[in-house]
Motif scaffolding. Sequence first.
Motif, PDB file in Angstrom:
ATOM      1  N   ARG A 183     -11.925 -38.742 -64.365  1.00 25.41           N
ATOM      2  CA  ARG A 183     -11.541 -38.573 -65.762  1.00 25.41           C
ATOM      3  C   ARG A 183     -11.543 -39.925 -66.460  1.00 25.41           C
ATOM      4  NH1 ARG A 183      -8.490 -34.247 -68.034  1.00 25.41           N
ATOM      5  NH2 ARG A 183      -7.561 -34.779 -70.049  1.00 25.41           N
ATOM      6  N   LEU A 212     -11.948 -27.450 -72.170  1.00 20.44           N
ATOM      7  CA  LEU A 212     -11.469 -27.716 -70.826  1.00 20.44           C
ATOM      8  C   LEU A 212     -10.074 -27.155 -70.572  1.00 20.44           C
ATOM      9  CD1 LEU A 212     -12.666 -31.416 -70.282  1.00 20.44           C
ATOM     10  CD2 LEU A 212     -13.810 -29.298 -69.593  1.00 20.44           C
ATOM     11  N   GLU A 213      -9.114 -27.515 -71.436  1.00 19.98           N
ATOM     12  CA  GLU A 213      -7.732 -27.117 -71.172  1.00 19.98           C
ATOM     13  C   GLU A 213      -6.883 -27.344 -72.407  1.00 19.98           C
ATOM     14  OE1 GLU A 213      -6.866 -29.720 -67.935  1.00 19.98           O
ATOM     15  OE2 GLU A 213      -6.279 -31.390 -69.227  1.00 19.98           O
ATOM     16  N   GLU A 229     -14.197 -36.392 -71.860  1.00 21.49           N
ATOM     17  CA  GLU A 229     -13.069 -35.675 -72.435  1.00 21.49           C
ATOM     18  C   GLU A 229     -12.680 -36.248 -73.792  1.00 21.49           C
ATOM     19  OE1 GLU A 229     -12.853 -35.919 -67.983  1.00 21.49           O
ATOM     20  OE2 GLU A 229     -12.804 -37.461 -69.550  1.00 21.49           O
TER      21      GLU A 229
END
Length: 235
Positions: A183, A212-213, A229
């Motif tokens: 990440r 993603l989340e 990200e």
Amino acid sequence: MLSRMLTVTFDAHDPARLAQFWAGMLGRDVVEDAGGALLPGDDTQLSLRFVRSGAEKVGPNRRMHLHLTSASGADQQHTVATALGLGAGHLDVGQRPEEGHIVLADPEGNAFCVIEPGNAFLAGCGLLGELACDGTREVGLFWSEALGWPLVWDQDQETAIQSPHGGTKVAWGGPPVAPKEVRNRQRFDLAAAGGDQQAEVDRLVSLGATRLELGEDGAVVLADPDGNEFCVRGN
């Protein structure tokens, strides 16, 4: 509805210490907020935020790093001396002796460059002249659409964008792109224009992002077309 680049966020073991370093480099004040320590920018200079993370750092971060500009040779040396005095160190990333820029690492090992005077590409961009990123042309085009920032460079798979107000450029160096294994410790943090987070997430997904989340703080975490990200917040 367009996103606004709210910050470039840095994961840090000691966010207060790192924020003070960059405040000293950029001549900004540190503002404490719920997300960590913030160095507010403006319409032409990116904001920076530093948040706590216990993740181990693996090698120098080359996926995203800052370029500081210089008005003269003496100014460049002054910036380097200031950085060293605040806790930076010299960093060898394979640069050649004849290259004019000076590569340093901040107190947590994040690489940044002090660019030589006379660099035409960064003329008029301000002290924080560029955020240089590892990435493909596709991702440069994605961020141009996502932010509503025009392309100011598009040659040989290299791209760069800049706010319509001018200031800091964001650039991607094109292939080859190093494989992404962990990440990212640095990322974009966006605020949805008008506060409609879901509509903005849907728009970014339609442009090529991947959901993603949902973060603990309510931010939606997405990935750009290169897998990097980034977060979208409602306000």
